[in-house]
Design a protein around this motif. Structure first.
Motif, short mmCIF file in Angstrom:
data_model
loop_
_atom_site.label_atom_id
_atom_site.label_comp_id
_atom_site.label_asym_id
_atom_site.label_seq_id
_atom_site.Cartn_x
_atom_site.Cartn_y
_atom_site.Cartn_z
N HIS A 1 0.83 -1.21 0.00
CA HIS A 1 0.00 0.00 0.00
C HIS A 1 0.86 1.26 0.00
O HIS A 1 2.04 1.22 0.37
N SER B 1 -0.72 -1.60 -4.46
CA SER B 1 -2.11 -2.04 -4.38
C SER B 1 -2.83 -1.25 -3.28
O SER B 1 -2.26 -0.37 -2.64
N ASN C 1 -5.99 1.19 -1.69
CA ASN C 1 -6.66 2.43 -2.05
C ASN C 1 -5.69 3.60 -2.11
O ASN C 1 -4.63 3.59 -1.49
N ILE C 2 -6.08 4.63 -2.85
CA ILE C 2 -5.34 5.90 -2.85
C ILE C 2 -5.65 6.60 -1.53
O ILE C 2 -6.82 6.72 -1.15
N LEU D 1 -3.79 -0.32 -8.03
CA LEU D 1 -4.60 0.41 -7.07
C LEU D 1 -6.08 0.16 -7.31
O LEU D 1 -6.53 0.04 -8.45
N ASN E 1 -4.99 1.21 -13.70
CA ASN E 1 -5.14 0.63 -12.37
C ASN E 1 -6.44 -0.17 -12.35
O ASN E 1 -6.94 -0.58 -13.40
#
Length: 390
Positions: free
Chosen positions: A125, A147, A149-150, A218, A240
């Protein structure tokens, strides 16, 4: 290189600037950096250095710019940089570094303005501690295996907001060392991927604001908080696995010049507010699950139709009228995400047609004598008629 840098290990050297870029150098980096306590700029890019960064680099207490992209470095994120808290430019792109991006990057390197990690093998992350680096103006982590979430805390990157954005085109501020030192630092340059192409930025580098997280893994939605970065110029989240809708608040990014969110799994309609981005000169929404009518606007209709294909959209610049019942061709982004290796049904049907035609027309000529006789009589008759005509 060891002979050049380490020949005077007994006494410190006053060197402040070292550029060995593009010299076809190879092998491990020397481990005698403690003799260069005043080194502020170090350029080792475009060589063939291997292995890890030596631990002695931690002694470069005033290092402000370190670029070593396009080498063959391996291992994890260099722990030797943990004490280089004066760094403003760090470019480790295009190497073979792997592992996760450690949390201490956001806790220790608080003076960073440019962080380039593209084209490595980093995974895991994006740590939330990155948001504590309020001076960051360029984040490039494209082409890794990130990988998750943003982070929703990207709106803490205050330099990327208009009200706090610097008007100084240089990256560095004045330092207490030498006049020559300050002059050289203001000439720092950086190779950046903006608008889909690589270019060198030098005199206006301090005015560039960019986030590039493309070509990763992501997922989740595009956080609404990222639209608070009203001073951001370039945003690339393409290739993504992002889902959900395009935030309607995207119109808050008033100075955005380039937006690429292609080849994801975004759905819903394109928000009409996107037409308020008056400075947008590059937009790519292709290969998602978007539907409905493309919003009207001077900027939007000026883009190529290819920037909208692979969705269920209609209206200009696509040659599809929203009032008609015409079916809009759709291309699943999952089929094109990995280099476009999806099934091409046009060529499949063409192949099947050839096989069926071969068995229906050609094979009976070999099996049935009466068919062969009739076929050749037909050919003779046609040849006779053509000769008579000419």
């Amino acid at each position: 290189m060891d002979d050049f840098l380490c020949r005077n290990q007994d006494k410190p050297m006053a060197l402040e600037f070292l550029n060995l870029a593009s010299n076809n150098l190879s092998g491990d980096l020397p481990n005698c950096w403690k003799i260069w306590p005043f080194l502020a700029e170090l350029y080792l890019q475009n060589n063939h250095f291997v292995g890890n960064l030596p631990l002695s680099m931690a002694s470069l207490a005033v290092l402000q710019s370190f670029q070593i992209h396009k080498n063959l470095l391996s291992g994890i994120f260099p722990t030797s940089l943990k004490k280089n808290n004066q760094l403003k430019v760090l470019d480790l792109g295009a190497n073979n570094l792997s592992g996760t991006i450690p949390q201490w990057v956001g806790e220790k390197l608080l003076n960073l303005k440019i962080l380039v990690l593209r084209s490595n093998n980093f995974s895991g992350h994006i740590p939330n501690e990155i948001c504590d680096m309020s001076l960051l103006q360029i984040i490039d982590r494209a082409g890794n295996h990130l990988s998750g979430n943003i982070p929703t805390c990207f709106n803490n990157l205050s330099v990327m907001t208009l009200k706090n954005r610097s008007t100084n085109p240089a990256i560095y501020s004045e330092t207490p060392y030498t006049i020559y030192y300050t002059t050289v630092l203001n000439m720092v340059s950086e190779l950046l991927w903006l608008k889909g192409t690589e270019g060198e930025y030098k005199s206006i580098l301090g005015l560039v604001t960019s986030i590039d997280l493309s070509r990763n893994k992501l997922s989740g939605e595009i956080p609404r908080e990222i639209t608070d970065l009203d001073g951001l110029l370039y945003l690339n989240l393409s290739k993504n696995q992002l889902s959900g809708q395009i935030p309607p608040s995207i119109c808050n990014m008033r100075w955005l010049e380039s937006l690429d969110i292609s080849r994801n799994r975004l759905s819903g309609e394109i928000p009409s507010t996107i037409s308020n981005l008056n400075f947008l000169n590059r937009l790519d929404l292709s290969h998602n699950h978007l539907k409905g009518k493309i919003p009207r606007g001077i900027q939007i209709q000026s883009f190529e139709a290819s920037n909208f294909v692979g969705n269920n959209l209609c209206g200009q610049p696509l040659p599809i009228n929203c009032s008609s019942n015409q079916q809009i061709p759709y291309i699943d982004s999952s089929e094109t995400k990995n280099g476009g290796h999806g099934v091409n049904w046009f060529f499949v049907s063409m192949t099947l047609g050839f096989i069926v035609g071969f068995w229906v027309v050609v094979v009976p000529l070999f099996i049935s004598r009466s068919w062969r006789y009739t076929y050749f009589c037909f050919l003779d008759d046609m040849c006779y008629k053509l000769q008579s005509y000419w």
